[in-house]
Write an enzyme that holds these catalytic residues in place. Structure first.
Site, short mmCIF file in Angstrom:
data_model
loop_
_atom_site.label_atom_id
_atom_site.label_comp_id
_atom_site.label_asym_id
_atom_site.label_seq_id
_atom_site.Cartn_x
_atom_site.Cartn_y
_atom_site.Cartn_z
N ARG A 89 0.44 -1.56 0.32
CA ARG A 89 0.22 0.09 0.00
C ARG A 89 0.61 0.98 0.32
O ARG A 89 0.41 2.48 0.32
CB ARG A 89 -0.86 0.25 0.95
CG ARG A 89 0.11 -0.39 2.83
CD ARG A 89 -0.30 -0.43 3.81
NE ARG A 89 0.56 -0.90 4.72
CZ ARG A 89 -0.03 -0.01 5.72
NH1 ARG A 89 -1.25 0.58 6.82
NH2 ARG A 89 0.17 -0.65 7.33
N ASP A 121 -6.74 -3.69 0.44
CA ASP A 121 -6.88 -2.92 -0.19
C ASP A 121 -5.97 -1.29 -0.67
O ASP A 121 -6.35 -0.94 -1.18
CB ASP A 121 -8.31 -2.66 0.23
CG ASP A 121 -7.80 -0.74 1.88
OD1 ASP A 121 -7.06 -1.08 1.83
OD2 ASP A 121 -8.43 -0.99 2.25
N GLY A 122 -4.86 -1.83 -0.09
CA GLY A 122 -3.54 -0.45 -0.84
C GLY A 122 -4.04 0.58 -0.01
O GLY A 122 -2.53 1.85 -0.11
N ARG A 179 15.51 -2.64 3.62
CA ARG A 179 15.27 -3.19 5.45
C ARG A 179 15.84 -4.91 5.30
O ARG A 179 16.29 -5.54 4.52
CB ARG A 179 13.10 -3.55 4.90
CG ARG A 179 12.31 -2.32 4.76
CD ARG A 179 11.32 -2.79 4.50
NE ARG A 179 10.92 -1.83 4.16
CZ ARG A 179 9.58 -1.30 4.39
NH1 ARG A 179 9.40 -1.12 5.92
NH2 ARG A 179 8.43 0.00 4.13
N ASP A 250 10.44 -6.99 8.64
CA ASP A 250 10.42 -5.74 7.14
C ASP A 250 10.17 -4.49 7.82
O ASP A 250 9.76 -4.30 7.60
CB ASP A 250 8.83 -5.97 6.35
CG ASP A 250 7.38 -6.56 7.30
OD1 ASP A 250 8.15 -7.86 8.65
OD2 ASP A 250 6.40 -6.08 7.54
#
Ligand code: AMP
Ligand code: MG
Length: 492
Positions: A89, A121-122, A179, A250
């Site tokens: 997202r 849904d981003g 990351r 992450d």
């Protein structure tokens, strides 16, 4: 308006990222814009137009030269390896060079679906966007390495989580978005070429002094430098009572910046076992667990670098293990530096560690407020009234901290400074204002009803954390029982 983009990640091989255009939003409205940060990044603000800014910072229009990409990464989430996460997202618009000559990533978060969205849904709800804005800017003002918040835009759309919520997009600025999980993604696929490329990028951007070392030394140096930065970072978190909440690999940046503010919070009453996150059921990321978890994350990073450190795997493991082991001493050294400063100590003495631990133990026993227990030390130095206030307000009728305070005063007598100088020192490192969870929740609730006043007032207070605030609301005060926020939702 935007400074020119340099485009580094967008030029990386396809498998490291995916092109991802931000999805347009209905009615973008600029609700926060960080002017000083924009200026330091080289934005041209002479003809600043909030409507145009809202178009650009929502992703409805692309700034000239931007080539948005979603980055591939993996990660251990609560200890379990997930081989593919990635920006689900968020999109990186590109890199810019700031006024100080440093390369900075500009990222839109909440900008719509990408090839890494999986079922999501981003989008981002307004609450988490404002939380990240407030907390990351507070961290910066407190001197803790962190990504920054450049802007927040509401989308005029609704996102559905547990309940319908207003949507928003955050513009994040980072030293990079490399990351531990980025390295893991490629190491898990045995893609050594990509791991090397990422390692070289990390060295160029964050640790350029390593560039001319011999190969094996260079990549071991990358591990060592990252260990050092993470140890320093977590020590600083613990010096301000910060709990990250989701220290998955992450969410561990190679740059040593705090990244990905989810269910994070500052502690009120001091208890090292404090957990806020609603998704952290077993307390994996409790306040006190942050150093060993950072070290665990670094071990996952080390695993991805083994082949670069030494062709002989056994030798690589041996060398990496020694570097990882040094985390503990580095962390302790950083923590003692941070805590000494919080007690007004510039010189070092054998007994300082015990002085620190005993103060923390007294705070814990009395459930005294972490921030104010340190802040009021300056008052206690200035006279009996200040001391009485510290004892009454923070320690109540529980065991008063007199014995400790007299030990501390005795220790301070060996610092080369008078009481006024010591009080100034103390007020310069111990903040009066942190973004207390109940205030953040209050600001978010008001913003969800279209009132950004509390958000703005809180932002103004937390960006000057060492000054006693003068406004209507007392941002220094801990929550009363009915104001306490017990769980902070991830709300992604
Ligand atoms: P986080 O909890 O923010 O660290 O995110 C973990 C992973 O879930 C990352 O790969 C995110 O990009 C992804 N993610 C989180 N929220 C969404 C969302 N609303 N839509 C798509 N992906 C998401
Ligand atoms: Mg994340």
């Amino acid at each position: 308006m935007f400074p020119p983009f340099t485009l580094r990640y967008a030029r990386f091989p396809d498998r490291l990222r995916a092109p991802a255009r931000p999805a347009p939003v209905e009615r973008p409205e600029l609700v926060a814009f960080n002017r000083p940060l924009a200026e330091s990044l080289g934005f041209d603000l002479d003809a600043f137009d909030p409507e145009r800014a809202a178009e650009l910072l929502s992703g409805n229009a692309l700034p000239e030269g931007a080539e948005p990409v979603a980055l591939a990464y993996a990660g251990h989430q609560f200890g379990n390896f997930v081989p593919q996460l990635g920006d689900g997202r968020a999109v990186l618009l590109g890199e810019v060079t700031d006024r100080a000559g440093r390369v900075r990533d500009l990222q839109l978060k909440g900008s719509g679906r990408t090839p890494f969205s999986r079922g999501g849904d981003g989008r981002a709800p307004l609450g988490p966007v404002l939380r990240e804005y407030l907390v990351s800017e507070a961290m910066h003002a407190l001197g803790v390495p962190t990504t920054r918040a450049l802007a927040a835009v509401t989308t005029g759309e609704t996102v559905y989580r547990h309940v319908p919520e207003p949507g928003a997009v955050l513009t994040r600025v980072a030293a990079s978005h490399l990351r531990v999980g980025t390295f893991q993604y490629f190491a898990a696929r045995d893609d050594q070429e990509a791991v090397r490329l990422l390692a070289d990028e990390a060295i160029e951007r964050h640790y350029p002094h390593l560039a001319d070392r011999d190969e094996g030394e260079r990549y071991l140096g990358l591990l060592e430098a990252t260990v050092e930065r993470q140890a320093e970072l977590v020590a600083r978190w613990m010096g301000v009572g910060f709990i990250h909440g989701v220290m998955n690999t992450d969410n561990a940046a190679i740059s040593g910046e705090t990244i990905d503010y989810g269910p994070c919070a500052f502690m009120d009453a001091y208890d090292p076992r404090t957990v806020f996150s609603s998704i952290d059921e077993r307390g994996r990321y409790a306040f006190v667990n942050q150093p060993p978890i950072a070290q665990w994350n670094l071990a996952r990073f080390a695993e991805t670098l083994l082949a670069l450190i030494d062709e002989d795997r056994e030798r690589a493991i041996e060398r990496a293990t020694a570097v990882l082991k040094a985390f503990e001493d580095r962390f302790e050294a950083s923590r003692m530096r941070v805590m000494r400063a919080k007690l007004g100590l510039v010189t070092e003495e054998e007994g300082d560690a015990a002085l620190v631990e005993d103060w923390l133990a007294a705070m814990q026993a009395a459930r005294a407020d972490f921030t104010l227990s340190f802040r009021h030390l300056a008052d206690a130095l200035e006279g009996p009234e200040g001391e009485a206030r510290l004892a009454a307000e923070l320690f109540g009728d529980r065991e008063a901290p007199e014995a400790w305070l007299s030990r501390w005063r005795e220790r301070l007598s060996r610092e080369d400074a008078d009481a006024a100088e010591l009080a100034r020192r103390l007020r310069g490192v111990n903040p009066a204002v942190i973004p207390r969870n109940h205030r953040v929740a209050e600001a978010i609730a008001a913003a969800e009803n279209d009132d950004f006043g509390p958000f703005e007032a809180l932002l103004a207070a937390i960006t000057r954390p060492f000054e006693a605030p003068t406004g209507e609301v007392d941002y220094t005060r801990p929550p009363q029982d009915d104001e306490r926020v017990l769980r902070t939702f991830c709300g992604t």
